[in-house]
Design a protein around this motif. Structure first.
Motif, PDB file in Angstrom:
ATOM      1  N   ALA A  44       0.833  -1.203   0.000  1.00 33.81           N
ATOM      2  CA  ALA A  44       0.000   0.000   0.000  1.00 33.81           C
ATOM      3  C   ALA A  44       0.865   1.249   0.000  1.00 33.81           C
ATOM      4  CB  ALA A  44      -0.931  -0.004   1.209  1.00 33.81           C
ATOM      5  N   GLU A  45       1.914   1.254   0.801  1.00 34.66           N
ATOM      6  CA  GLU A  45       2.802   2.417   0.868  1.00 34.66           C
ATOM      7  C   GLU A  45       3.625   2.552  -0.409  1.00 34.66           C
ATOM      8  OE1 GLU A  45       6.326   3.457   3.835  1.00 34.66           O
ATOM      9  OE2 GLU A  45       4.375   3.271   4.849  1.00 34.66           O
ATOM     10  N   PHE A  46       4.095   1.433  -0.923  1.00 29.92           N
ATOM     11  CA  PHE A  46       4.850   1.404  -2.178  1.00 29.92           C
ATOM     12  C   PHE A  46       4.035   2.023  -3.314  1.00 29.92           C
ATOM     13  CE2 PHE A  46       5.945  -0.891  -6.106  1.00 29.92           C
ATOM     14  CZ  PHE A  46       7.336  -0.836  -6.130  1.00 29.92           C
ATOM     15  N   THR A  47       2.769   1.633  -3.394  1.00 33.08           N
ATOM     16  CA  THR A  47       1.906   2.126  -4.476  1.00 33.08           C
ATOM     17  C   THR A  47       1.569   3.588  -4.290  1.00 33.08           C
ATOM     18  OG1 THR A  47       0.952  -0.099  -4.640  1.00 33.08           O
ATOM     19  CG2 THR A  47      -0.233   1.682  -5.729  1.00 33.08           C
ATOM     20  N   GLU A  48       1.254   3.987  -3.064  1.00 34.13           N
ATOM     21  CA  GLU A  48       0.931   5.391  -2.812  1.00 34.13           C
ATOM     22  C   GLU A  48       2.106   6.298  -3.168  1.00 34.13           C
ATOM     23  OE1 GLU A  48      -0.232   8.443   0.845  1.00 34.13           O
ATOM     24  OE2 GLU A  48      -0.102   6.288   1.229  1.00 34.13           O
ATOM     25  N   LEU A  49       3.308   5.933  -2.742  1.00 38.87           N
ATOM     26  CA  LEU A  49       4.465   6.772  -3.027  1.00 38.87           C
ATOM     27  C   LEU A  49       4.781   6.781  -4.520  1.00 38.87           C
ATOM     28  CD1 LEU A  49       6.815   8.546  -2.295  1.00 38.87           C
ATOM     29  CD2 LEU A  49       8.074   6.511  -1.527  1.00 38.87           C
ATOM     30  N   THR A  50       4.696   5.624  -5.168  1.00 37.01           N
ATOM     31  CA  THR A  50       4.947   5.577  -6.612  1.00 37.01           C
ATOM     32  C   THR A  50       3.966   6.470  -7.362  1.00 37.01           C
ATOM     33  OG1 THR A  50       5.806   3.309  -6.448  1.00 37.01           O
ATOM     34  CG2 THR A  50       5.094   4.062  -8.617  1.00 37.01           C
TER      35      THR A  50
END
Length: 303
Positions: A127-133
């Protein structure tokens, strides 16, 4: 329906380049490659990096869209991944699709010596990986401080050629991953289901996909996302019931997926040996006999 292929990065570029040219010339809508450091079926055989392969593919193709199926947090950081995706979007003149997923157990998850993560932690990281990307691809400068990732003044000038950013395709088969896709994805991806993800190939059919589509629609409704705003891509890499066993088999399969609401179907490019061993002539006939009608139907639906 749009149709694409996955070309494994398992041969030298001299051997692979004709495949990418052929997919472009045959009229397929998109072409993908897997993003792994090593892949379960070919651990001790040639295997090349995804993004350089797509960069080379951009140079030998003209119209087909190019994508990763999929990049994961197993060994990727959003800042460096976004920077490379922006560069590839420029090199391809706006044909890049960034496919991402949560990552599963397997060689990629262990190669850097990182501690193992359980499912809950993997989903939180994803979830964090996708949000930041997503933020990085939309903004000139990004600051971010999360539990898994940090970005301090991450600059993405000049940004994506495609606006507001290049498409994000998010692989999501479980409810937590689907919530991530509902928030961020332009394309939702499924390859079916596997009893041991990353260690055993997934099985996929129209019944599995129909159930997953229904769950994804429910998740979109819960998160306030219009389900029709997200394309639905199925990677049919099923080894037991290959989509390329015959032209008729492919046409029937594509029709059933289209009736279920699938907008994009991806199949493996035929190889001379397993995995995905098949006759290249079948793919060529699909391109001439089936693809035009599927694309025309998709254009009428979108219009």
């Amino acid at each position: 329906m749009r149709v694409g292929v996955v070309i494994l990065p398992a041969q030298s570029w001299r051997e692979s380049a004709p495949y990418w040219r052929a997919v472009d010339e045959m009229g397929f809508d998109h072409a993908w490659t897997h993003d792994h450091l090593a892949w379960r079926d070919l651990l001790d055989k040639p295997w090349f990096a995804a993004l350089p392969t797509l960069t080379a593919a951009a140079a030998v193709t003209e119209r087909v869209r190019l994508g990763t199926l999929v990049c994961t947090p197993n060994y990727r950081h959003p800042v460096t991944l976004a920077k490379e995706a922006v560069a590839l979007d420029d090199i391809s003149e706006g044909r890049m699709i960034l496919g991402i997923g949560a990552g599963v157990d397997g060689p990629d998850a262990r190669v850097l010596g990182e501690p193992a993560v359980d499912t809950r932690a993997r989903m939180a990281r994803f979830a964090e990986f996708t949000e930041l990307t997503d933020r990085l691809l939309r903004q000139d400068v990004t600051d971010f401080a999360g539990s898994w990732y940090v970005a301090e003044g991450a600059r993405m000038f000049p940004g994506c050629r495609q606006r507001p950013r290049l498409p994000l395709a998010v692989a999501a088969t479980g409810p937590r991953a689907m919530r991530v896709a509902a928030r961020h994805a332009d394309v939702w991806i499924t390859n079916g289901t596997s009893p041991k993800p990353g260690l055993r190939a997934a099985v996929v059919d129209t019944d599995i996909v129909r159930e997953q589509l229904e769950r994804f629609d429910e998740v979109c409704a819960e998160t306030g996302r219009d389900p029709s705003a997200v394309a639905r891509l199925v990677y049919h890499g099923d080894r037991t019931h290959s989509a390329l066993r015959s032209v008729d088999a492919f046409a029937e399969l594509a029709g059933r997926y289209a009736e279920s609401g699938v907008t994009d179907l991806v199949v493996p490019f035929p190889r001379a040996e397993p995995p995905h061993q098949a006759d290249p002539a079948v793919l060529e006939r699909i391109a001439t006999d089936v693809l035009p009608a599927l694309q025309a139907r998709a254009n009428r639906t979108e219009g």
